[in-house]
Design a protein around this motif. Structure first.
Motif, mmCIF file in Angstrom:
data_model
loop_
_atom_site.group_PDB
_atom_site.id
_atom_site.type_symbol
_atom_site.label_atom_id
_atom_site.label_comp_id
_atom_site.label_asym_id
_atom_site.label_seq_id
_atom_site.Cartn_x
_atom_site.Cartn_y
_atom_site.Cartn_z
ATOM 1 N N LEU A 43 0.830 -1.208 0.000
ATOM 2 C CA LEU A 43 0.000 0.000 0.000
ATOM 3 C C LEU A 43 0.860 1.253 0.000
ATOM 4 O O LEU A 43 0.568 2.218 -0.711
ATOM 5 N N ARG A 78 -6.716 2.848 0.254
ATOM 6 C CA ARG A 78 -6.665 1.512 -0.343
ATOM 7 C C ARG A 78 -7.295 1.525 -1.728
ATOM 8 O O ARG A 78 -6.778 0.901 -2.658
ATOM 9 N N HIS A 125 -6.569 -7.950 -2.323
ATOM 10 C CA HIS A 125 -5.832 -7.118 -1.380
ATOM 11 C C HIS A 125 -6.153 -7.562 0.039
ATOM 12 O O HIS A 125 -7.287 -7.909 0.363
ATOM 13 N N ASP A 128 -1.403 -5.076 4.065
ATOM 14 C CA ASP A 128 -0.724 -4.036 3.291
ATOM 15 C C ASP A 128 -0.319 -4.526 1.900
ATOM 16 O O ASP A 128 0.499 -3.889 1.233
#
Length: 285
Positions: A43, A78, A125, A128
């Motif tokens: 991220l 995100r 996802h 991180d």
């Protein structure tokens, strides 16, 4: 952070992308040689900084309103990071500016590349980690999970496993079992994404062989459920387990060509088992 060698051989291990700087030559080479590439980033690599935020509206395009409506900063970060990753990787594949790549969304919320039927993408996802698969071969699904996720073989959770999987998992040493269950879970999620079903396809209706056997789809009774047109793999990216599934519809078409994502007969057979897709959002794209 590193990626361990995959169980499958059709796709190489995920490549680390350090934000917009790439390295893009390796991505293009993998697409040219294999027609498929897996990439990952953190991220922190992909959240736009103050300098990059000025161009974020143009980059997000139709997704800008959705981004602005997100009330929580971590959710916005995100979302922006994942869409930047998709657009930069797709731009690399298409040899186009990332901002010119337009995203659409399939039923269930899965992102796709609008106007680029010859390219399929899959995003996952967790924590991180951002994991993205892109292919010119047909369809693709990817999944990432924390490798140390504590998963137990209980009566309730057996609804996620076929009878053959449950029996095989019960024979694995208790200390090793949770990690093996996470590996199988990433393969199941990747396959269900590649066929466009997400969590709507019951995980107890198909399985994978536990242990060191090459991954392939099995029926609940343990018989082969797919042919050579499918390839699967699993591995590690740092503290995460990752899995992928690729459906090869034939060849590696160039940017001007178009191929169907999936054999229609396969989709119809799955819908006969599960019913038509419902518009439920997938947990991680």
């Amino acid at each position: 952070m590193s990626a361990a060698g995959p169980h499958g051989t059709a796709v190489g291990p995920p490549l680390r992308l350090h934000g917009p700087a790439g390295p893009w030559r390796r991505v293009r080479r993998a697409l040219h040689e294999r027609g498929t590439v897996l990439v990952y980033g953190l991220l922190a690599d992909w959240i736009p900084d103050d300098r990059e935020s000025a161009g974020l509206r143009q980059l997000l395009g139709h997704d800008w309103a959705r981004y602005e409506a997100m009330a929580l900063a971590p959710v916005r970060d995100r979302f922006a990071a994942s869409r930047r990753l998709i657009k930069y990787v797709a731009g690399c594949a298409l040899r186009a500016a990332p901002a010119s790549v337009e995203l659409g969304y399939r039923p269930g919320g899965r992102p796709c590349l609008r106007g680029c039927d010859h390219l399929d993408i899959s995003l996952s996802h967790t924590g991180d980690l951002l994991l993205l698969g892109i292919t010119r071969r047909g369809g693709i699904g990817v999944d990432a999970e924390p490798a140390d996720r504590r998963t137990l073989l209980t009566g309730t959770e057996r609804r996620f496993w076929t009878p053959c999987e449950s029996e095989a998992l019960a024979r694995i040493a208790e200390a090793r079992r949770p990690r093996e269950m996470v590996r199988l879970w990433t393969l199941k999620e990747a396959y269900s994404k590649a066929i466009g079903q997400g969590m709507r396809f019951r995980f107890s209706d198909f399985g994978f062989p536990p242990g060191g056997a090459p991954p392939r789809v099995l029926t609940p009774e343990g018989r082969p459920g797919t042919g050579d047109e499918w390839s699967f793999g699993s591995g590690r990216v740092g503290r995460y387990a990752v899995g992928w599934a690729v459906h090869d519809t034939g060849g590696t078409p160039g940017p001007a060509d178009a191929v169907g994502r999936l054999d229609r007969g396969l989709v119809e057979a799955l819908e006969a088992l599960t019913g038509p897709p419902a518009p439920n959002p997938e947990r991680n794209d």
